[in-house]
Scaffold this motif. Sequence first.
Motif, short mmCIF file in Angstrom:
data_model
loop_
_atom_site.label_atom_id
_atom_site.label_comp_id
_atom_site.label_asym_id
_atom_site.label_seq_id
_atom_site.Cartn_x
_atom_site.Cartn_y
_atom_site.Cartn_z
N MET A 45 -44.79 8.61 -83.29
CA MET A 45 -44.79 7.14 -83.29
C MET A 45 -44.56 6.64 -84.70
O MET A 45 -45.02 7.25 -85.68
N ASN A 79 -37.67 -5.44 -89.70
CA ASN A 79 -37.77 -4.63 -88.48
C ASN A 79 -36.66 -4.94 -87.50
O ASN A 79 -36.41 -4.17 -86.57
N HIS A 104 -44.56 2.89 -86.99
CA HIS A 104 -44.75 1.45 -87.16
C HIS A 104 -43.64 0.97 -88.09
O HIS A 104 -43.53 1.44 -89.23
N ILE A 133 -50.33 1.15 -76.53
CA ILE A 133 -50.18 2.54 -76.98
C ILE A 133 -51.33 3.41 -76.50
O ILE A 133 -51.12 4.56 -76.08
N SER A 158 -40.78 -6.50 -81.59
CA SER A 158 -41.67 -7.16 -82.53
C SER A 158 -41.86 -8.62 -82.12
O SER A 158 -41.15 -9.13 -81.25
N ASN A 182 -38.79 4.02 -92.06
CA ASN A 182 -39.99 4.40 -91.31
C ASN A 182 -39.77 5.48 -90.25
O ASN A 182 -40.65 6.31 -90.03
N THR A 227 -42.26 -1.13 -90.59
CA THR A 227 -42.71 -2.10 -91.59
C THR A 227 -41.67 -2.21 -92.69
O THR A 227 -40.47 -2.23 -92.42
N TYR A 229 -50.27 -3.46 -81.34
CA TYR A 229 -49.81 -2.63 -80.24
C TYR A 229 -50.89 -1.73 -79.63
O TYR A 229 -50.59 -0.83 -78.86
N CYS A 280 -50.36 5.22 -85.17
CA CYS A 280 -49.27 6.19 -85.17
C CYS A 280 -49.75 7.63 -85.05
O CYS A 280 -49.00 8.52 -84.63
N PHE A 319 -42.30 -1.29 -83.20
CA PHE A 319 -42.97 0.00 -83.04
C PHE A 319 -42.03 0.93 -82.27
O PHE A 319 -41.28 0.48 -81.40
N ASN A 326 -51.89 -0.89 -86.73
CA ASN A 326 -50.68 -0.28 -86.19
C ASN A 326 -50.33 1.02 -86.91
O ASN A 326 -49.72 1.92 -86.32
N ASP A 327 -50.70 1.10 -88.18
CA ASP A 327 -50.45 2.33 -88.95
C ASP A 327 -51.31 3.48 -88.44
O ASP A 327 -50.82 4.59 -88.20
#
Length: 336
Positions: free
Chosen positions: A241, A295, A243, A229, A183, A252, A245, A225, A94, A300, A90-91
Amino acid sequence: MVKTYSDAGVNKETGYHHVERIKEAVNKTHSVNVLSHLGGFSGLYELDCHEGVHPVLVSGTDGVGTKVKLAYEMGIHDSIGIDCVAMCVNDILCQGAKPLFFLDYLATGSLDPDISVAVVEGVAKGCQVANMALIGGETAEMPGVYHGSEYDLAGFAVGIVNKEDIITGNDISKGDVLIGIESSGIHSNGFSLVRAIVSDLSLNQKFGKSEKTLGQVLLEPTRIYVSEILNLRDHVSIKGMAHITGGGLYENLPRILPRNVSARVQTKNIPHQEIFSFLQNYGNINIEEMYNTFNMGVGFVVVIAEEDTDKTLELLGNSAFILGTIEDGNGNICLK
């Protein structure tokens, strides 16, 4: 007197059996791009020539934190690997990267094959969801560092994006819209606080109106995701974008904002998840701390131009919602 490696607490034969048992799960993640085999000294992945005119490799690494403690206490090990993949993939997503391959690192005091195989099978399942290959990893038995069969898990993801298509957030401007994607729960952050809150509770007690136990709800794996995405990227010009966290929205979202704008978040638009209300009420945690740690139901965030709002919501489906807007500011966020 210690005479062998086994006497010192490391059983090499168990490690060999571990590798044999995970081969099938690992091989299921491979494509024609994988040129290596499990057990080699390194993983080989061949890039397709059509990946881009100026292909850029995008990498990320992460772990699952103290969520592994709950997994160990519950004896549920087949989902923690999904968490590890999700936190990494997910990172890199982005930046608009398409995931290519993944490596895992599993460290334990004493290798329990049933546990280690379940963990790696979870990693493989996460890789399949992310459409990436699991091309290598390491299993380390360290009795002097970890207690018994307790373990820690980390991962490393690599993806690819055309240089001209890298998503940076630099083009985010006043009037843009924040789209949140729900989430699957707590994901893999804030578990030191979670564990402190539930320390006097049974993880096997039924949670709320669901059929799951408290422990099962807490261990719900982090959502991946990738498919949503990458599909959105092909149809809409994504400006940024994030993520969500550790540190939640407060930490974030500002990571992608230019200095001359701020994000106004409408918390009333975030779908309610009972687990967060439970943690806040039972732990007597103030709302600011909750949003600074978890979150809170937003896994996301995508930033798009206002005119792309309807199309984005349609493409992302029912779990997407308007989270807020971009306005003039100084790079921070305001939760309303």
